[in-house]
Enzyme design. Structure first.
Site, short mmCIF file in Angstrom:
data_model
loop_
_atom_site.label_atom_id
_atom_site.label_comp_id
_atom_site.label_asym_id
_atom_site.label_seq_id
_atom_site.Cartn_x
_atom_site.Cartn_y
_atom_site.Cartn_z
N HIS A 187 47.10 32.09 36.33
CA HIS A 187 45.70 31.76 36.57
C HIS A 187 45.54 30.24 36.57
CE1 HIS A 187 41.39 31.28 35.60
NE2 HIS A 187 41.20 32.56 35.88
N GLN A 243 30.99 37.25 46.41
CA GLN A 243 29.71 36.63 46.11
C GLN A 243 29.59 35.24 46.74
OE1 GLN A 243 28.52 38.66 41.90
NE2 GLN A 243 29.74 36.81 41.71
N ASP A 295 40.27 38.13 37.89
CA ASP A 295 39.71 36.92 38.48
C ASP A 295 40.25 36.74 39.90
OD1 ASP A 295 37.81 35.72 36.93
OD2 ASP A 295 39.22 34.58 35.73
N ASN A 306 25.34 35.75 44.64
CA ASN A 306 26.14 35.20 43.54
C ASN A 306 25.47 35.51 42.21
OD1 ASN A 306 27.92 33.81 41.92
ND2 ASN A 306 27.13 31.80 42.45
N ASP A 351 32.86 38.17 28.49
CA ASP A 351 34.04 38.93 28.08
C ASP A 351 34.14 39.04 26.56
OD1 ASP A 351 34.61 36.23 27.79
OD2 ASP A 351 36.35 36.25 29.12
N ASP A 372 41.10 33.58 41.25
CA ASP A 372 42.07 32.49 41.34
C ASP A 372 43.31 32.76 40.50
OD1 ASP A 372 40.50 32.29 39.09
OD2 ASP A 372 40.34 30.11 39.14
#
Length: 663
Positions: free
Chosen positions: A422, A230, A285, A259, A398, A287
């Protein structure tokens, strides 16, 4: 006719693993040296507070453990124990989380198979929910040996783990492999779509793709690896992409879309997993650095759950890799905020300081309401029944999904031994700036849909309190976003899809209107504070006592409304506040101050403005009164809309796949 017992065989549940060559700082999560148990001194323990306790007395209470030698790790499955030394696999990644298997699956009996060469002993231990360690069994081994231990899961109703230790005697002892197994009728493994949502982090995406390619066993039941891109820094355009794509053997697919935030990216992964016939989608995720063994462990566990369940992985700190950020999350129903499942849990536990065997609270099973989507496995059966993510962009998607699944009878399990590293938000502050809009709006939407309390419990009260704190802190850009969030609640759930791609640019376009939103890289880019112009001299400003908060708030707001800032404060700040000192009860005493951000990448100039305070406070009061009055009607409206706005058809339209051009 073949009976089930005759057709059954031993199936692997969890194998012993060791860190890869580039992860030396993660050794305490896989293996540690020393005795089977130890006592950890906490700060409030009497012995820890005794200044004159003899050193030999303190040693009686230390764990005696030390890091295992990295050079003794021979592969991802094998290691050497030197003669005369002892190594424990009672660690996060290698102990067997017996109570989780006991609670959520039909597995009741397992076996541990340990293959070794050399001379020494294999000893099996277990713990209970209180963290008490008990020896279960042990074998002397010599030469090439296979030690098998039959074990029961029946005593693990509330908590507890199994693990084993190795002790080398006259020669080195080498662990060749270790495996936890169960005897069952062979079954087909579920197939999973592994989906990563990314926004301008192509280096992380390629790194995780390489990790998967280097661990082909992790891909055995992966139907496809899907990256929903995105951002503007495209994964496909990075150096090395073609090589990574080839190494994944045709399983990698890239989807480029606008996005739509985390909820839009993960909803796309949900959608595609249903469309391609997967049994599960594994949301990740961007990252992160993954432990690839986690994929197989989550699938094996999910396949054996008595009820279809969402299986979550834990999160470790990427920049402090032995630190566990959270062990499980619930939602406080009265406040609708993330909370700890148990009061004795320790946030950000460091396994490098205290191992699993020493830390009693880690042995109590933790039952959760949801798992963060940094690593979360969702059955497509659940998606087909309850829908995809709410179109919230970011924040609360979530948690809301976990609550929705729970109400439909599908639990979430945060599974020990499955995790990622993370980028932690421990040093971030996403309650200020552009993210404040999404925090406020989405928390209120989650409350309207799920709160069991009249008028949402304490949520409205705390929302008003947060408005006052931001306003007396001169965080006017943040408050602007919060006011827009309140206004947008009244537009109803039909607006959520419409503004999914446009809301963030709208909010960011407002930054030029507010000095507190304008970040400069160097403090020297601002005028130097004038000496002696700070709000108070002497002792640091502390937080008001709880009993004085209302009086403090009235007094502070009144002062900021009627007293104009000193004229020179518009030209030069009164001081500088590091982010850790950036607290509302300190900021409220300034007319003008430079404040650094949580990431350490820059600073902003906060300037007090009585006119903004007055108008924003009045608007916040008006909107909260309206929200209180219309609460029940809005709750019915949002609850009724959930099936439609989370449906595959609604998201298909948002993705541009309903007859229009789409990826």
């Amino acid at each position: 006719m073949t009976t089930p017992e005759e057709s059954s065989s031993w199936s692997a549940l969890q194998r012993v693993i060791l860190p890869s060559a580039d992860q030396t700082d993660t050794i305490p999560l896989y293996v540690d040296a020393g005795p089977a148990s130890g006592i950890r001194l906490r700060e409030n323990d009497e012995l820890a507070r005794t200044p004159k306790l003899p050193e030999e007395k303190l040693q009686m209470f230390s764990s005696g453990s030390r890091p295992a030698r990295f050079e003794d790790l021979l592969s991802r499955q094998s290691m050497r124990v030197r003669s005369g030394e002892q190594i424990s696999f009672g660690t996060y990644f290698n102990a067997f989380p017996a109570s989780y298997w006991r609670r959520w699956t039909s597995v009741r009996d397992i076996r541990l198979v340990v293959e070794t060469s050399g001379t020494g002993a294999v000893t099996v231990y277990k713990s209970n929910a209180r963290g008490s360690v008990q020896r279960v069994d042990g074998r002397h081994v010599d030469g090439d040996a296979t030690s098998v231990f039959e074990l029961s899961l029946k005593p693990f109703g509330d908590g507890g783990w199994y693990w084993f230790d190795l002790a080398a005697s006259s020669t080195d002892l080498v662990l060749k492999s270790g495996m936890w197994e169960t005897f069952e009728v062979p079954r087909a493994s579920g197939q999973v779509t592994l989906e990563i949502t990314t926004m301008n982090k192509p280096d992380f995406c390629l790194n995780n793709a390489r990790i998967l390619a280097d661990n082909p066993e992790a891909l055995a039941n992966v139907k496809e690896v899907l990256i929903v891109d995105q951002g503007t820094q495209k994964v496909e355009e990075q150096d090395g992409f073609a090589e990574v794509e080839k190494s994944l053997g045709g399983k990698l697919r890239i989807i480029n879309q606008p996005n739509l935030g985390g909820s839009g990216g993960f909803a796309r992964g949900m959608y595609e997993s249903v469309e391609n016939g997967s049994d599960y989608v594994l949301l990740l995720d961007d990252d992160i650095v993954m432990e690839p063994e986690s994929i197989g462990r989550m699938l094996i566990f999910a396949d054996r759950c008595r009820t279809p369940a969402i299986i979550g992985g834990h999160m470790f700190d990427l920049y402090n890799r032995s630190v566990l950020h959270t062990f499980g999350e619930v939602v406080d129903p009265f406040r609708i905020v993330p909370a700890q499942p148990h009061a004795d849990m320790e946030l950000r536990h460091d396994f490098g300081v205290a191992n699993l065997r020493q830390t009693a609270w880690l042995h109590r099973r933790v039952d959760v309401d949801y798992n963060g989507w940094w690593m979360c496995l969702i059955p497509t059966k659940v998606i087909k029944e309850i829908g995809l993510s709410l179109p919230l962009f970011i924040k609360w998607d979530d948690a809301e999904y976990g609550l929705r699944a729970k109400e439909a009878g599908y639990p979430t399990v945060s599974l020990p031994g499955a995790a990622v590293w993370h980028v932690s938000w421990a040093d971030k502050d996403d309650m200020v700036g552009w993210q404040a809009y999404f925090h406020e709006r989405n928390r209120l939407i989650t409350t309207l849909i799920h709160s069991p309390y009249p008028k949402g419990g304490r949520v409205l009260r705390e929302s008003v309190q947060a408005d006052v704190k931001h306003l007396v802190s001169m965080q006017y850009f943040t408050q602007h976003g919060r006011l827009e969030a309140l206004q947008d609640i009244f537009k109803g759930p039909a607006e959520l899809h419409k503004v999914l791609a446009s809301k963030l640019p709208e909010i960011n376009a407002l930054k030029d209107q507010y000095s507190d939103a304008q970040l400069k890289e160097n403090v020297d880019d601002f005028p130097a504070p004038k000496l002696g112009r700070g709000p108070v001299s002497g002792a640091p400003i502390g937080m008001p006592a709880k009993k004085d908060l209302v009086q403090w708030g009235i007094k502070t707001v009144s002062r900021q409304l009627v007293k104009n800032p000193a004229p020179e404060s518009a030209e030069r700040p009164q001081g500088f506040l590091a982010h850790r000192d950036n607290r509302w009860f300190r900021l409220a005493h300034y007319d003008s101050v430079i404040v650094s951000n949580a990431e350490g990448t820059g600073a902003s100039w906060y300037k007090r403005d009585p006119k903004k305070l007055k108008s924003m406070l009045a608007e916040a009061s008006r909107l909260h009164l309206r929200l209180f009055r219309d609460w029940d009607k809005l709750g019915e409206q949002y609850r009724a809309a959930v099936p439609e706005i989370t449906s595959l058809a609604a998201w298909k339209k948002t993705f541009g796949l309903d007859g229009r051009n789409g990826n």
